[in-house]
Design an enzyme around this catalytic site. Structure first.
Site, PDB file in Angstrom:
ATOM      1  N   ARG A  65       7.426  35.636  41.529  1.00 35.07           N
ATOM      2  CA  ARG A  65       7.605  36.946  42.193  1.00 35.07           C
ATOM      3  C   ARG A  65       8.771  37.771  41.669  1.00 35.07           C
ATOM      4  NH1 ARG A  65       2.589  36.458  44.059  1.00 35.07           N
ATOM      5  NH2 ARG A  65       2.360  35.202  45.941  1.00 35.07           N
ATOM      6  N   HIS A 180      -8.518  33.709  35.516  1.00 35.54           N
ATOM      7  CA  HIS A 180      -8.842  33.662  36.944  1.00 35.54           C
ATOM      8  C   HIS A 180     -10.314  34.063  37.018  1.00 35.54           C
ATOM      9  CE1 HIS A 180      -7.908  34.536  41.357  1.00 35.54           C
ATOM     10  NE2 HIS A 180      -9.131  34.992  41.198  1.00 35.54           N
ATOM     11  N   ASP A 306      -0.522  26.526  41.765  1.00 33.96           N
ATOM     12  CA  ASP A 306      -0.758  27.918  42.159  1.00 33.96           C
ATOM     13  C   ASP A 306       0.180  28.297  43.298  1.00 33.96           C
ATOM     14  OD1 ASP A 306      -1.745  30.478  42.270  1.00 33.96           O
ATOM     15  OD2 ASP A 306      -3.671  29.962  43.170  1.00 33.96           O
TER      16      ASP A 306
END
Length: 426
Positions: A65, A180, A306
């Site tokens: 993040r 993904h 993840d």
């Protein structure tokens, strides 16, 4: 500085070692692996009786993040959580703000980790500029800056032509495309697995075919281009079957599975538990069985977390609008150790999936205790029983569906280049 670790069970699949060996560390590197190493001239002796001594764990899929969403996690808190979970190296996804689509962001991540972090950080760059799925990034610049692969993680590249060109360029740089795999049209706004539980809860379902159809396309493009495709967080039986078949055909494909996808089913969503809202969604018991089968026969190459931390405000809302993801770095190891108890994997195979093989997949110079290797080492107590307390996690995010679970096994000491980055309080 000399450190001797002795009396432990040393497991290093990179050398096919599994036995009672001592480990000598000098100046941050492994200098000797043998039985009965003398302690003369050693500055510190670590007694590893009853412990596993393994190469530092490597996680191919985390979200730190940072930059842009530091209120959820930053490189310091994220790597602290990694070290607490036994991970010495993590590959971080690019969906930051701004996204990691240029060398300046990549260099920022690496430098901050070196200066303030508790684990090695290996950035993953985006496939497309701004993660918009349109024009490709400057892959050469990102590789030179330190990226280990390319992914628009969280956003599937829907345009097949764009993905084909990305694979062709990535192959030229000998870098993986990290997918993904999820068809947005087939997902159709689904927020959990499509099936009986979703119907009972009145939630829109995300069918297994949304993942499997995209995996099939990505595999065919990898076969066409000869690129290395790495498929993230697979969750369906059909995905495992497709990847197994592709490997038999010689397609350059690797894949990962998360602990929550081989531990939990869609039943965990009952009660509208937002901490069980993940992407891809938790599936059926048959899919969980398929994940274990894929690990057992080697179709699935690695276990990755993840790790997706969120602020409480992102989760403390209605299920439909809650953010996707859970924190996984600190619970991954004990959940994975269950696979040994269930005889899905041997201890050596498990360490291979958590350390040696992930390092090889992304060509990260870790995952081994060979003489001369950087001394990233994890000491594990496989019998330590403990209770998950979300509030006590090192991660800034507390969004875990495992809060209150009784788990067995934990990292008790994590060494980064021979220096302690985490020591569990007794």
């Amino acid at each position: 500085m000399k450190t001797l670790i002795r009396n432990g069970r040393l497991i290093d699949p990179s050398q096919q070692l599994d036995g009672q060996f001592d480990l000598l560390i000098e100046q941050g590197q492994v200098s000797q692996v043998a039985s009965g190493i003398a302690a003369e001239g050693v500055d510190e002796v670590i007694d590893a009786s009853g412990l596993l001594v393994v190469p530092g764990l490597v996680d191919l899929h985390v979200h730190l993040r940072d930059p842009g969403y530091e209120y959820k996690e930053d490189i310091v808190s994220g790597t602290r959580a990694a070290a607490a979970g036994g991970f010495t190296s993590v590959a971080c996804m690019p969906n930051t703000r701004p996204v990691n689509d240029c060398k300046a962001i990549t260099r920022y991540m690496i430098q901050k980790a070196k200066e303030e972090g508790f684990a090695n950080v290996y950035p993953i760059g985006t496939i497309s500029k701004g993660q918009k799925g349109e024009s490709l990034v400057e892959m050469g610049d990102l590789k030179n800056a330190g990226c280990v692969g390319f992914s628009d993680d969280g956003l599937n590249v829907q345009d097949g032509e764009v993905l084909r060109h990305a694979m062709e360029y990535a192959r030229g740089f000998d870098m993986p495309i990290i997918a993904h795999s999820e068809d947005d049209a087939l997902k159709a706004g689904g927020v959990m697995n499509e099936g009986r539980v979703a119907t009972e809860l009145g939630l829109v379902g995300n069918p297994w075919v949304a993942e499997a159809a995209s995996v099939a396309r990505d595999l065919l493009l990898a076969e066409l281009t000869g690129a290395h495709l790495h498929v993230c967080h697979i969750s369906t039986r059909r995905s495992v079957e497709l990847i197994r078949d592709a490997k038999k055909r010689g397609v350059r494909v690797t894949c990962e599975v998360t602990p929550h996808h081989f531990t939990l089913t869609e039943e965990a969503v009952r009660g509208y538990d937002v901490n069980a809202k993940v992407g891809p969604p938790l599936r059926t018991a048959d899919d969980v069985a398929a994940m274990k089968e894929g690990l057992k026969d080697g179709t699935i190459d690695a276990i990755a977390t993840d790790h997706a931390p969120h602020h409480i405000d992102d989760k403390n809302v209605e299920f439909n609008v809650a953010a996707y993801g859970l924190v996984g770095l600190e619970t991954a190891l004990p959940l994975a150790l269950r696979l040994v108890e269930e005889q899905v994997l041997s201890l050596s195979q498990l360490i291979d999936c958590l350390s040696c093989r992930p390092a090889r997949i992304f060509r990260i110079p870790r995952g081994s205790l060979q003489v001369g290797a950087v001394a990233d080492v994890t000491l594990i107590d496989p019998d330590l029983e403990w209770t998950v307390r979300a509030a006590q996690l090192q991660s800034r995010g507390k969004n875990t569906p495992f809060d209150g679970w009784q788990l067995k096994g934990a990292a008790v000491l994590t060494l980064l280049a021979g220096c302690a980055s985490y020591k569990r309080k007794v």
